[in-house]
Write a protein that holds these residues in place. Structure first.
Motif, short mmCIF file in Angstrom:
data_model
loop_
_atom_site.label_atom_id
_atom_site.label_comp_id
_atom_site.label_asym_id
_atom_site.label_seq_id
_atom_site.Cartn_x
_atom_site.Cartn_y
_atom_site.Cartn_z
N THR A 43 0.83 -1.11 0.05
CA THR A 43 0.09 0.03 0.06
C THR A 43 0.85 1.25 -0.25
O THR A 43 0.35 2.38 -0.09
N CYS A 44 2.20 1.16 0.17
CA CYS A 44 2.98 2.15 0.20
C CYS A 44 3.10 2.97 -1.07
O CYS A 44 3.26 2.30 -2.23
N LYS A 45 2.98 4.33 -1.04
CA LYS A 45 3.11 4.98 -2.29
C LYS A 45 4.35 5.96 -2.17
O LYS A 45 4.51 6.63 -1.36
N PRO A 46 5.13 5.98 -3.48
CA PRO A 46 6.35 6.70 -3.24
C PRO A 46 5.99 8.32 -3.03
O PRO A 46 5.09 8.95 -3.74
N SER A 47 6.96 9.04 -2.23
CA SER A 47 6.60 10.43 -2.20
C SER A 47 7.46 11.52 -3.23
O SER A 47 8.20 10.74 -4.12
N ALA A 48 7.16 12.31 -3.28
CA ALA A 48 7.72 13.48 -4.21
C ALA A 48 9.35 13.25 -4.04
O ALA A 48 10.04 13.64 -4.92
N HIS A 50 11.18 11.03 -2.57
CA HIS A 50 11.81 9.71 -3.05
C HIS A 50 10.46 8.63 -3.97
O HIS A 50 9.98 8.16 -3.59
N PRO A 51 10.57 9.38 -5.36
CA PRO A 51 9.65 8.64 -6.12
C PRO A 51 9.83 7.50 -6.72
O PRO A 51 8.76 6.88 -7.35
N ARG A 52 10.57 6.71 -6.41
CA ARG A 52 10.97 5.42 -6.98
C ARG A 52 10.99 4.29 -5.82
O ARG A 52 11.72 4.86 -4.58
N PRO A 53 10.32 3.23 -5.88
CA PRO A 53 10.27 2.26 -4.89
C PRO A 53 11.80 1.53 -4.82
O PRO A 53 12.45 1.52 -5.95
N TYR A 80 11.44 5.89 2.21
CA TYR A 80 11.38 4.94 0.92
C TYR A 80 10.27 3.91 1.40
O TYR A 80 10.11 3.30 2.09
N CYS A 81 9.82 3.52 -0.20
CA CYS A 81 8.94 2.16 0.10
C CYS A 81 9.81 1.31 -0.28
O CYS A 81 10.45 1.14 -1.47
N VAL A 82 9.88 0.33 0.56
CA VAL A 82 11.02 -0.78 0.26
C VAL A 82 10.32 -2.11 0.17
O VAL A 82 9.19 -2.20 0.81
N THR A 120 2.91 0.28 -6.67
CA THR A 120 3.31 1.56 -6.47
C THR A 120 2.93 2.81 -7.41
O THR A 120 3.07 3.96 -7.16
N ARG A 121 2.53 2.40 -8.64
CA ARG A 121 2.39 3.12 -9.79
C ARG A 121 3.71 3.96 -10.03
O ARG A 121 3.58 5.05 -10.73
N ALA A 122 4.73 3.45 -10.11
CA ALA A 122 5.74 4.36 -10.23
C ALA A 122 6.49 3.62 -11.49
O ALA A 122 6.05 2.75 -12.00
N ASP A 123 7.19 4.53 -12.32
CA ASP A 123 7.69 4.24 -13.64
C ASP A 123 8.92 3.67 -13.43
O ASP A 123 9.07 2.72 -14.54
N GLU A 124 9.80 3.61 -12.48
CA GLU A 124 10.88 3.06 -12.23
C GLU A 124 11.19 2.64 -10.88
O GLU A 124 10.65 3.09 -10.06
N ALA A 125 11.89 1.73 -10.62
CA ALA A 125 12.53 1.19 -9.38
C ALA A 125 13.65 1.51 -9.31
O ALA A 125 14.70 1.56 -10.38
N ASP A 126 14.67 1.53 -8.01
CA ASP A 126 16.01 1.44 -7.72
C ASP A 126 16.25 0.10 -6.90
O ASP A 126 15.37 -0.31 -6.48
N ILE A 127 17.33 -0.57 -7.37
CA ILE A 127 17.73 -1.94 -7.06
C ILE A 127 19.01 -1.81 -6.00
O ILE A 127 19.99 -1.33 -6.53
#
Length: 287
Positions: A43-48, A50-53, A80-82, A120-127
């Motif tokens: 349910t976590c949604k990235p913030s402005a 930290h826009p990427r999970p 962060y959404c982790v 998360t409806r994010a366009d990209e993630a970080d790994i």
């Protein structure tokens, strides 16, 4: 003279034992603690800010909980959404994962990132990955379309160019059948031996792909990925960092750098958000 099989099996066991120091044993109590620790919350949604999970990828013999009991809460606390996944499972082997063929593990990562981005409806993630978890995503980026879904890859003591396990793997050719036994029992270990077919394919044509930022954190006291410089990458958008250049008295080895070193954690946070990066020093352990 001892029969070959009686020599091969102890050698394989020694390789397994050396790799096993990448993560401590798991317990059901620790696994149960994951939801209350605040990560893998779909349910976590990235913030402005930290826009990427952030997707955490454990190492060989690791799992989605134990490897991240330090770093996941650290990043979650910073907004962060982790998320973390289990991959590379072998039949009948609980808790200890990251043992299957690395190519298959990359396919599991691909599917997991798709799910995280959808949730998360994010366009990209970080790994962020430790050990094998810092190297395996490169197969996803290079061969499975991951470069379109990932902004940055941060490898903590990653096995990017394989390991000699302080020269131990160089003995394998002297024991007929040893390499085949290792490949059959634990394919991921065989894939991470320096010079393996998998690593040759992965690194052919360059270490990186366009559009992804790469950070590698290494420690000179790494006893699993040896030599430690084999973790480094070459190419555009690459930053290779030796932990002891940030804090000369940091004695973290392969296990500690991923599990509990807050100096390394601070540098991970810098890599995830370079626009707000703060200098990493020995005092970062208190940040």
């Amino acid at each position: 003279m001892l029969p070959w099989k009686r020599v091969i099996r102890p050698l394989a066991a020694l390789l397994l034992a050396a790799a096993a120091v990448t993560v401590p044993s798991a317990t059901s109590a620790q696994a149960a603690a994951a939801p209350s620790s605040g990560w893998n919350d779909y349910t976590c949604k990235p913030s402005a800010a930290h826009p990427r999970p952030v997707v955490l990828v454990h190492g060989t013999f690791g799992n989605s909980v134990d490897n991240w009991l330090g770093l996941a809460p650290y990043l979650k606390h910073r907004g962060y959404c982790v998320f973390s996944l289990d991959y590379g499972q072998l039949p009948g082997v609980p808790f200890f994962h990251g043992l299957g063929p690395v190519e298959k593990s990359a396919e599991q990562l691909d599917a997991f990132v798709d799910n995280v981005l959808a949730a998360t409806r994010a366009d990209e993630a970080d790994i962020v990955g430790h050990s094998q978890g810092g190297m395996m995503p490169r197969h996803y980026l290079k061969f499975l379309g991951g470069a379109d879904e990932v902004n940055a890859l941060v490898g903590i003591a990653p096995s990017n160019h394989g390991t000699t396990l302080s020269g131990l793997t160089e003995l394998l050719p002297y024991f007929p059948g040893a390499e085949d036994l290792l490949s059959e029992a634990t394919p991921a270990l065989a894939d991470q031996v320096a010079g393996s077919d998998f690593l040759t394919r992965l690194n052919a044509g360059g270490d990186t792909v366009p559009g992804v930022r790469y950070t590698v954190l290494a420690t000179r006291y790494d006893q699993v990925v040896t030599p430690y410089r084999s973790a480094y990458l070459t190419g555009p958008n690459v930053r290779n960092v030796l932990l002891q250049d940030l804090c000369p008295v940091d004695l973290s080895e392969h296990l500690a750098i991923g599990l509990l070193d807050r100096i390394a954690f601070h540098e991970v946070a810098n890599a995830l958000d370079p626009a707000r990066a703060k200098p990493t020093t020995c005092a970062s352990v208190f940040s």
